[in-house]
Structure formats: structure tokens, C-alpha cells
Design a protein around this motif. Sequence first.
Motif, PDB file in Angstrom:
ATOM      1  N   GLU A  53      97.556 -15.333  53.312  1.00 12.64           N
ATOM      2  CA  GLU A  53      98.998 -15.457  53.431  1.00 12.64           C
ATOM      3  C   GLU A  53      99.379 -16.767  54.122  1.00 12.64           C
ATOM      4  N   THR A  54     100.573 -17.231  53.800  1.00 16.14           N
ATOM      5  CA  THR A  54     101.051 -18.486  54.358  1.00 16.14           C
ATOM      6  C   THR A  54     101.534 -18.289  55.786  1.00 16.14           C
ATOM      7  N   TYR A  69      98.280 -24.168  59.855  1.00 12.51           N
ATOM      8  CA  TYR A  69      99.477 -23.702  59.157  1.00 12.51           C
ATOM      9  C   TYR A  69      99.243 -23.848  57.658  1.00 12.51           C
ATOM     10  N   VAL A  70      99.374 -22.728  56.934  1.00 12.26           N
ATOM     11  CA  VAL A  70      99.163 -22.724  55.487  1.00 12.26           C
ATOM     12  C   VAL A  70     100.523 -22.785  54.790  1.00 12.26           C
ATOM     13  N   PRO A  71     100.829 -23.897  54.100  1.00 13.38           N
ATOM     14  CA  PRO A  71     102.105 -23.982  53.367  1.00 13.38           C
ATOM     15  C   PRO A  71     102.124 -23.030  52.175  1.00 13.38           C
ATOM     16  N   GLU A  72     103.308 -22.766  51.658  1.00  6.26           N
ATOM     17  CA  GLU A  72     103.448 -21.800  50.576  1.00  6.26           C
ATOM     18  C   GLU A  72     102.692 -22.216  49.313  1.00  6.26           C
ATOM     19  N   HIS A  73     102.649 -23.508  49.046  1.00 10.35           N
ATOM     20  CA  HIS A  73     102.038 -23.961  47.794  1.00 10.35           C
ATOM     21  C   HIS A  73     100.563 -24.324  47.962  1.00 10.35           C
ATOM     22  N   ALA A  74      99.955 -24.030  49.095  1.00 11.99           N
ATOM     23  CA  ALA A  74      98.565 -24.418  49.337  1.00 11.99           C
ATOM     24  C   ALA A  74      97.624 -23.730  48.349  1.00 11.99           C
ATOM     25  N   ILE A 257      96.912 -28.967  54.845  1.00 18.36           N
ATOM     26  CA  ILE A 257      96.989 -27.874  55.811  1.00 18.36           C
ATOM     27  C   ILE A 257      96.768 -28.472  57.189  1.00 18.36           C
ATOM     28  N   SER A 288      89.324 -19.998  55.856  1.00 15.33           N
ATOM     29  CA  SER A 288      90.667 -20.258  55.341  1.00 15.33           C
ATOM     30  C   SER A 288      90.616 -20.533  53.838  1.00 15.33           C
ATOM     31  N   ARG A 292      91.967 -17.771  50.640  1.00 18.08           N
ATOM     32  CA  ARG A 292      92.900 -18.118  49.563  1.00 18.08           C
ATOM     33  C   ARG A 292      92.230 -18.045  48.185  1.00 18.08           C
TER      34      ARG A 292
END
Length: 430
Positions: A53-54, A69-74, A257, A288, A292
Motif C-alpha cells: 500500500e502507498t 514513502y511509496v507514491p500512488e503510481h510506484a 521512492i 518494499s 509491491r
Amino acid sequence: MTTQLRFDRGHTDDLAGFIAASPSPYHAVASAAERLEKAGFRQVAETDAWTGETGGRYVVRGGAIVAWYVPEHARPETPFRIVGAHTDSPNLRVKPLPDSGAYGWRQVAVEIYGGPLLNSWLDRDLGLSGRIVLRDGTTRLVAVDRPLLRVPQLAIHLDRAIGEKGLQLDRQRHTQPIWALGAVDEGALIRFVAEEAGVEARSIVGWDLMTHDVQPPAYLGRDQEFLAAARLDNQLSVHAGTAALAVAAGSPDLPYIPVLAAFDHEENGSEADTGAGGPLLGAILERSVHARGGSYDDRARAFAGTICVSADTGHAVHPNYPERHDPTHRPMPNRGPILKVNVNQRYATDGVGRGVFTAACDRAGVPVQAFVSNNAMPCGTTIGPITAARHGITTVDVGVPILSMHSARELCGADDPYLLARALTAFLEG
């Protein structure tokens, strides 16, 4: 242009508060975690299953913290931008059998940690801080932030040779602080610590305790252009990296990230489970990627595009010892962070890393200086070469120039902490 950080000396004021609240590496981690929590980050346990999850997450292990911090589009192969630093500083640390003394003085048995300027610890009001481990396996932070201990220097009347030979300290005999009067009382120090922590002494089964200078940070100079404080090396960089990550996490369309990795035990070689030489950072980055949905190939692609900035304090040119510095590289306070270069890889900076950090400084409107050591002087090192070699990622060494490095109280330019934070923010935002 990077996201603006507010500055009316507010950043440096906040750094002073961070240092005052962080007398030990464990407190520095707690202070960083508190700021990240306010920015929306949430702690995750290494023993839990992780999701992709972001949002912002962080892991705490003793005196180390890794946050990302994981951005939404990662995607699984999205590279990382890492700010690396360390939480520990040279000091005097309490031994397993702490109660000692002689001739009616009660003393605390201490071991020298790292490479402190020992003379700077003499005749200072020292507190006691760190963590205790309880019988149930939990830990608790302890901070006796008032004058408690003192390492008394011998009067010049009893050491007339000091004028000829200079101060000579035996690292065992001359560094043990006093803290009370009376016969040696085994268990007295831990009973005192237990009372301060509000627990029973018998419940304490272990401790990682150390001394710290209780004098608070202060502005100094005609125009208050300097900041004098303990532990600038390297809580200054931990604070700047934490501030930069919190700002970068709110930026839209992050291409990387952003990561903060603040390690412990840099001052004694980084070879620890919480040090840069340990597996902590690599394991978190790999988890991480896999969380994903990434494969080994995705991990390799992500690491190949990753860049780390190793942020640690460096040497400003010393006006009383200019011959100890390179004649053409003489960093000054309040003129921006320094790029550290050593072709023998005591610093990890190469041309590519230098270009990346210089570009970040340009975007942030921050000046940058260069540092190399005098060829006739041995060069120190950082977590930079360790990080580059262990993880195979491009790494650049930077920092704020200071005086009195490894003293109980160090000195930097009052503007430089903010300038470093701006540059690190621009780097994390990409």
C-alpha cells in the motif's frame, strides 16, 4: 523548483529542540519518529507481513530508523532516493558493572565510545541517558537531563608538567566521572536509574546508558550566525533528512521512492545490526519491492536506478590551523553544504553523484562547496562507501561544515542546517 521549507531561523530552532530532546541515539530515533508521525507516517514491525500500500512507513530497530514513502503510481521497479545519516556520537558509555570509586568518592565506570576529543569532556556538567531493558523484554528510554556527573581535571598546581607536555589523559584512569560521596555501593547507579524511570530496580536486566552534556544548544557570535550544540555530528543530518522526507512525502508525482536511513554505530565502524554495514537497509528496500509484487529482476532494476546521499558533518576550515586543510578547498559556514571527495573512496562521491547533488542544490537555490582532505593528512570516512559497496548503489557524500568535530560541543553556521534540508528535499523529490 522544490517545495519550500519555511525559514526564519525556524528550522534551526527546531534542530536545537531536536538535539535537546535527543541525548542518545535511541532518543534521536524517537524524535525523528515523532516528526514522521505528524507527517502521516506509520510504524511497521519487521516481524509483520508487509503490504504494497502507498503512504509513509518507518521501521525502528534500537538506535536506527528507516523510513520511506511509496507514491500512488510506484511500480515494483521504481528506484529509491535515499538520505543516509547516523544517530550516534562519541561519548562515555556506562559499563556492565557501573559502580566504582576510591577515597570516599563514588564514580561511574565508563567505556569510551568512538573517537571523542576527551579533553572536551572534562569539567562539564553531564547527564545520563539511553535505554533500559526490563525483565519482560520491553525497553524504556531514560534521560536524566540535569547535572549529575563530572570528569574532574587535575589542578595545574598538581601537574606542573602540563605547561611543557600538554594535557595527557590515560583513557582508563582519567575518564571516570564522579557522581556522589561515600563508599562504593554496588547497584547504586541502576537503583537511581530505576527510580528516575519509575520502575523497580530488580526489573532491569540490561542497559545501554551514556553520558551527555546538559548545556542546551545556543546561538553564538556577534550576529548569532553560529549554532553551538552537542551531537551536531550527526543529529544535524538526521534532523535535516527527517524534515526533507516529511516535505517530499507531500509532493505530487514523485518519480522515486524517498527514503531516510539513520543508522547507529557509525562512530565505531558501522559493523552492527543497526549499522550501515548490517543488512537492515537492504532488507527493507527488498521487502518494499516484493510487497509491491516485484521479482528479483525488479529488485535489481530498482537498485540500479537508486541513488543515496550520505549526509554527515564535515570540516570547515579552522582559522587557527589552516595548514591542516587543503590549500584550495576551504569550506566556510553559512555558504551551503559540502560535497566530500576522496579518490581513495574514503568518501563515495564520484562525478555522477556530484552531478546529481549539484543539480538538486541548483533546483533548491542552495550554494554548494567542495571538500577534499590535505594530502598529508589522513582522511576520515562515513557510511557512504559502506552503503555503496554493500548495496551496489550510486552514493554521494555531503554534509555541513563544522568546527570542533567530536568535541562534547560542536559549532556550525546557523543557516547551514536549513540549506542542507532544502538540498535534501530537492534530491528526494527528484
